[in-house]
Design an enzyme around this catalytic site. Structure first.
Site, PDB file in Angstrom:
ATOM      1  N   LYS A   1       0.805  -1.224  -0.067  1.00  0.00           N
ATOM      2  CA  LYS A   1      -0.084   0.418   0.115  1.00  0.00           C
ATOM      3  C   LYS A   1       1.047   1.732   0.337  1.00  0.00           C
ATOM      4  CE  LYS A   1      -4.348   0.850   0.328  1.00  0.00           C
ATOM      5  NZ  LYS A   1      -5.510  -0.728  -0.128  1.00  0.00           N
TER       6      LYS A   1
ATOM      7  N   ASP B   1      -7.051   4.427  -3.852  1.00  0.00           N
ATOM      8  CA  ASP B   1      -7.460   4.381  -3.251  1.00  0.00           C
ATOM      9  C   ASP B   1      -8.514   6.049  -2.921  1.00  0.00           C
ATOM     10  OD1 ASP B   1      -7.730   2.070  -0.139  1.00  0.00           O
ATOM     11  OD2 ASP B   1      -7.786   4.251   0.249  1.00  0.00           O
TER      12      ASP B   1
HETATM   13  N1  GLU Z   1      -7.557   0.537  -2.659  1.00  0.00           N
HETATM   14  C1  GLU Z   1      -8.492  -1.210  -2.530  1.00  0.00           C
HETATM   15  C2  GLU Z   1      -7.877  -1.612  -1.531  1.00  0.00           C
HETATM   16  O1  GLU Z   1      -8.806  -1.357  -0.233  1.00  0.00           O
HETATM   17  C3  GLU Z   1      -7.947  -1.507  -3.815  1.00  0.00           C
HETATM   18  C4  GLU Z   1      -6.383  -2.317  -4.687  1.00  0.00           C
HETATM   19  C5  GLU Z   1      -6.476  -2.252  -5.582  1.00  0.00           C
HETATM   20  O2  GLU Z   1      -6.993  -2.836  -6.539  1.00  0.00           O
HETATM   21  O3  GLU Z   1      -5.197  -3.229  -5.673  1.00  0.00           O
HETATM   22  O4  GLU Z   1      -8.266  -2.726  -1.963  1.00  0.00           O
END
Ligand code: GLU
Length: 446
Positions: A126, A166
């Site tokens: 992340k 996100d």
């Molecule tokens: N931010 C999203 C999550 O919390 C998607 C992450 C992604 O698609 O890589 O899962």
């Protein structure tokens, strides 16, 4: 907590001071996996849990850019590459003033197990920045994204680390980020980032996937209890990407969403949220929710500065941000007749809130499972990019639905296997953990 796990947790606290959200995310997983250690002593012997709690790599960098007045601005950028046992690091970027290392690590940690649960070949990571896109012009957002990618590009790649969106990072930001990556590397490497526009390598249903997936998951929880969304009164928090597509799918499934919110307050609309109006205000105009009530007329009221969870509902879909449902909120919701909760956001319910829901027998779908549709569809986007193909909307939505129903069933089966029937928190944590742990065991001391 199991004695061994509690000493691991103490070490996590000591090694990561002040990162309260990260501590909370670790604690929740460790509280669930005690029984697994009894059945699998090999996990403890090879210190799998200690290794999982330590990110493989943490990158922090300066992001300098100039605003529209020509003034220099400095933000901080992050990418935490947490675990690559199952595949390239995968997870979104969050741009929000609250972002610091503790938030990125909680999100990255959750992502490891969520991605494991999807059954697709993606590891966990992340990133993000304390940049606040609110009130910034498109040009400012572009300059920020270009500067952010000018550092990030050296750490990511189709086989290494694949970011996405996100909070604060949607289609516009992904476009600017991918554009800069392509320009710096001179590679049209579509699979390096997901959530791309359909015009340049994006996938059908990725935009809708987190919200649609969460609605499918809750639909399945309701079915497992012999009921459905049909005619049910639903409250949703947030009004961003996850909230909007949660509302859309719930309306298709026969539910009536009567409330949604933003950081200024909530809107109550007894006839059901008018999705076209909400999309116009939030996605096109990037405006506030009071405008929704103004334009909707007598049907709707805007309540400033209060929590949407005071609105009585049978199904709650928290889709805003972490720790938005406290123990007290949960008690009010249960008192109002709430029978199911699907976490569209990451960790929106506090530990006290989860306890209240589980004790009251509410069907509680934790974010790791319920909101996995977003990242799962990102993995489908990577698959389409790798095969230079693009699937139809119908086929993609069908795949998403299958994946969500499968995650639901595995959570239930795992909870049963460990003597905690109906406990989706335990089921999700244990199943996600076992998948990652088994891959790590097979790969030697990594
Ligand atoms: N931010 C999203 C999550 O919390 C998607 C992450 C992604 O698609 O890589 O899962």
């Amino acid at each position: 907590m199991h004695e061994k796990l509690s000493s691991i947790y103490d070490n996590v606290l000591r090694r990561n001071p002040g990162e309260t959200e990260f501590h909370q995310a670790v604690r929740e997983v460790l509280e669930s996996i005690g029984p697994v250690l009894g059945k699998h002593p090999e996990y403890a012997e090879s210190k799998i849990i200690e290794r999982i709690c330590e990110p493989e790599r943490q990158i922090i960098f300066r992001v300098p850019w100039t605003d529209d007045r020509g003034e220099v601005q400095i933000n901080r950028g992050f990418r935490v590459e947490f675990n690559s046992a199952l595949g390239p690091y995968k997870g979104g970027l969050r741009f929000h003033p609250s972002v610091y290392l503790g938030i990125v690590k909680f999100l990255g940690f959750e992502q490891i197990f969520k991605n494991g649960l999807t059954g697709l070949p993606i590891g966990g990571g992340k990133g993000g920045s304390d940049f606040d896109p609110k009130g910034r012009s498109d040009r400012e957002v572009m300059r920020f994204c270009q500067s952010f990618m000018t550092e990030l590009y050296r750490h990511i790649g189709e086989y290494t680390d694949v970011p996405a969106g996100d909070i604060g990072v949607g289609g516009r930001e992904i476009g600017y980020l991918f554009g800069q990556y392509k320009r710096i590397t001179n590679r049209y490497e579509s699979g390096v980032i997901t959530g791309k526009g359909l015009a340049y390598g994006g996938a059908q249903v990725r935009t809708e996937a987190t919200g649609y997936g969460c609605a499918f998951f809750v639909d399945e929880m309701l079915k497992a209890r012999g009921t459905s969304f049909d005619g049910r009164r639903v409250a949703v928090s947030g009004s961003g990407n996850v909230a909007v597509y949660t509302i859309e799918k719930i309306e298709q499934l026969g539910g009536r969403v009567v409330a949604c919110s933003d950081s200024s307050g909530y809107v109550l609309d007894e006839k059901g949220i008018d999705l076209d109006l909400l999309k116009q205000i939030k996605q096109v105009e990037r405006g506030r929710l009071d405008v929704y009530a103004e334009r909707r007329g007598d049907n709707a009221t805007f309540v400033a500065g209060r929590s949407v969870w005071e609105v009585p509902c049978e199904v709650a879909m928290p889709s805003a941000t972490q720790n938005e449902i406290t123990g007290r909120d949960a008690a009010v919701m249960v008192g109002n007749g709430c029978i199911a909760v699907g976490e569209g956001a990451n960790m929106p319910t506090t530990p006290e809130g989860i306890k209240v829901f589980l004790e009251a027998g509410v069907a509680f779908g934790p974010g790791k499972a319920a909101n996995a549709g977003g990242v799962a569809t990102s993995a489908l986007e990577m698959q389409q990019n790798a095969s230079r193909d693009s699937w139809t909307f119908e086929f993609s939505e069908h795949r998403l639905e299958e994946i969500m129903r499968d995650i639901h069933d595995r959570c239930l089966q795992t909870a049963d296997e460990y003597g905690m029937p109906g406990d989706y928190v335990a089921g999700a944590n244990i199943d996600g953990f076992r998948r990652v742990a088994d891959a790590m065991l097979a790969l030697g001391l990594i």
